[in-house]
Scaffold this motif. Structure first.
Motif, short mmCIF file in Angstrom:
data_model
loop_
_atom_site.label_atom_id
_atom_site.label_comp_id
_atom_site.label_asym_id
_atom_site.label_seq_id
_atom_site.Cartn_x
_atom_site.Cartn_y
_atom_site.Cartn_z
N PRO A 117 0.85 -1.19 0.00
CA PRO A 117 0.00 0.00 0.00
C PRO A 117 0.89 1.25 0.00
CG PRO A 117 -0.24 -1.24 2.07
CD PRO A 117 0.77 -1.94 1.23
N VAL A 118 0.49 2.26 -0.76
CA VAL A 118 1.28 3.49 -0.88
C VAL A 118 0.41 4.68 -0.48
CG1 VAL A 118 2.45 5.02 -2.51
CG2 VAL A 118 2.78 2.55 -2.67
N HIS A 119 0.98 5.57 0.33
CA HIS A 119 0.31 6.80 0.77
C HIS A 119 1.18 7.98 0.36
CE1 HIS A 119 -2.68 4.81 3.38
NE2 HIS A 119 -1.72 3.90 3.51
N LEU A 120 0.58 8.96 -0.31
CA LEU A 120 1.26 10.20 -0.69
C LEU A 120 0.81 11.27 0.29
CD1 LEU A 120 3.10 11.69 -2.66
CD2 LEU A 120 1.09 12.11 -4.08
N MET A 121 1.73 11.69 1.14
CA MET A 121 1.40 12.59 2.24
C MET A 121 1.72 14.05 1.88
SD MET A 121 0.44 10.45 4.63
CE MET A 121 0.60 11.30 6.18
N TYR A 156 -3.79 9.31 -1.85
CA TYR A 156 -3.12 10.60 -1.68
C TYR A 156 -3.94 11.42 -0.68
CZ TYR A 156 -6.40 13.25 -4.60
OH TYR A 156 -7.52 13.86 -5.11
N TRP A 157 -3.22 12.21 0.10
CA TRP A 157 -3.82 12.95 1.21
C TRP A 157 -3.61 14.44 1.03
CZ3 TRP A 157 -6.67 10.15 4.52
CH2 TRP A 157 -6.43 8.77 4.57
N ASN A 158 -4.67 15.21 1.35
CA ASN A 158 -4.59 16.67 1.40
C ASN A 158 -4.74 17.08 2.85
OD1 ASN A 158 -4.43 17.05 -1.37
ND2 ASN A 158 -6.63 17.25 -1.63
N LEU A 159 -4.14 18.19 3.19
CA LEU A 159 -4.24 18.72 4.54
C LEU A 159 -5.56 19.47 4.67
CD1 LEU A 159 -2.85 19.11 7.26
CD2 LEU A 159 -1.75 21.13 6.33
N HIS A 179 -16.03 7.95 3.44
CA HIS A 179 -17.21 8.79 3.31
C HIS A 179 -17.27 9.31 1.88
CE1 HIS A 179 -20.32 11.67 4.30
NE2 HIS A 179 -19.58 12.63 3.81
N LYS A 180 -18.16 8.76 1.08
CA LYS A 180 -18.31 9.16 -0.33
C LYS A 180 -16.97 9.10 -1.07
CE LYS A 180 -22.19 12.18 0.56
NZ LYS A 180 -22.73 13.53 0.47
N HIS A 181 -16.28 7.99 -0.99
CA HIS A 181 -14.98 7.76 -1.64
C HIS A 181 -13.88 8.66 -1.08
CE1 HIS A 181 -16.93 5.13 -4.42
NE2 HIS A 181 -17.75 6.08 -4.79
N GLU A 182 -14.18 9.37 -0.01
CA GLU A 182 -13.18 10.22 0.64
C GLU A 182 -12.80 9.58 1.95
OE1 GLU A 182 -13.64 14.28 2.98
OE2 GLU A 182 -13.99 14.54 0.83
N LYS A 183 -11.54 9.62 2.28
CA LYS A 183 -11.06 9.05 3.53
C LYS A 183 -10.63 10.19 4.44
CE LYS A 183 -9.35 4.97 1.14
NZ LYS A 183 -9.72 3.77 1.85
N THR A 184 -10.86 10.03 5.73
CA THR A 184 -10.40 11.03 6.68
C THR A 184 -9.59 10.34 7.77
OG1 THR A 184 -12.42 10.84 8.00
CG2 THR A 184 -12.37 12.56 6.32
N VAL A 185 -8.61 11.05 8.26
CA VAL A 185 -7.76 10.51 9.31
C VAL A 185 -7.08 11.67 10.01
CG1 VAL A 185 -5.66 10.24 7.92
CG2 VAL A 185 -6.09 8.63 9.76
N SER A 186 -6.62 11.44 11.21
CA SER A 186 -5.85 12.44 11.93
C SER A 186 -4.41 11.95 12.00
CB SER A 186 -6.41 12.60 13.34
OG SER A 186 -5.62 13.52 14.06
N LYS A 202 -7.52 14.54 4.55
CA LYS A 202 -8.59 13.98 3.73
C LYS A 202 -7.93 13.37 2.51
CE LYS A 202 -11.85 17.12 5.59
NZ LYS A 202 -13.24 17.23 5.67
N GLY A 203 -8.31 12.15 2.20
CA GLY A 203 -7.64 11.43 1.13
C GLY A 203 -8.58 10.72 0.20
N GLN A 204 -8.00 10.22 -0.86
CA GLN A 204 -8.74 9.47 -1.86
C GLN A 204 -7.81 8.45 -2.49
OE1 GLN A 204 -10.68 11.93 -4.74
NE2 GLN A 204 -11.10 10.23 -6.10
N GLU A 205 -8.34 7.28 -2.75
CA GLU A 205 -7.56 6.23 -3.41
C GLU A 205 -7.72 6.39 -4.91
OE1 GLU A 205 -7.21 2.09 -1.73
OE2 GLU A 205 -8.48 1.74 -3.48
#
Length: 136
Positions: A22-26, A104-107, A49-56, A63-66
């Protein structure tokens, strides 16, 4: 005046030995190169949530999306075999992992179609159109 340019060599034979990961672009710089226990400390709190991922992450909301790699393409994670002594020396890397999708994740802002990583996934189609044969 001479201009020295370095070249990066990829050990293609290392692709067959690479594992899928698995790859995450931070949206930040993390001063660590190497494996991490991501699933233990990061994705366990991810909510869809609606193809959007959230995490702290360290108290900041992400907020991210695959997204998938373009059809016919595979993502590569490269690892430098040995660091050159200067930026003018050639580099050699090997393929340590492969992937066909990434998150990939956005702030604090939701992912959208104007994000550079999403636009980059369209590049192979555009390049094919630009460089393809011209019809009359």
């Amino acid at each position: 005046m001479s201009c020295n340019t370095s070249v990066t060599h990829v050990r293609v034979s290392s692709v067959s030995q690479a594992q899928g990961v698995p790859v995450h672009l931070m949206p930040c710089e993390i001063e660590h190169n190497g494996p991490a226990e991501v699933s233990q400390y990061f994705t366990a709190t991810t909510k869809d949530h609606k193809h959007e991922k959230t995490v702290s992450f360290r108290g900041r909301g992400l907020k991210g999306q695959e997204i998938r790699c373009p059809e016919g393409y595979t993502g590569l994670v490269l690892k430098e075999i040995s660091k050159p002594g200067s930026d003018q020396e050639d580099r050699t890397v090997k393929v340590s992992s492969v992937f066909d999708k990434l998150t990939y994740w956005n702030l604090e802002t939701p992912p959208n179609s104007d994000d550079t990583v999403v636009l980059a996934m369209d590049w192979p189609k555009m390049a094919e159109a630009i460089h393809g044969p011209v019809e009359d």
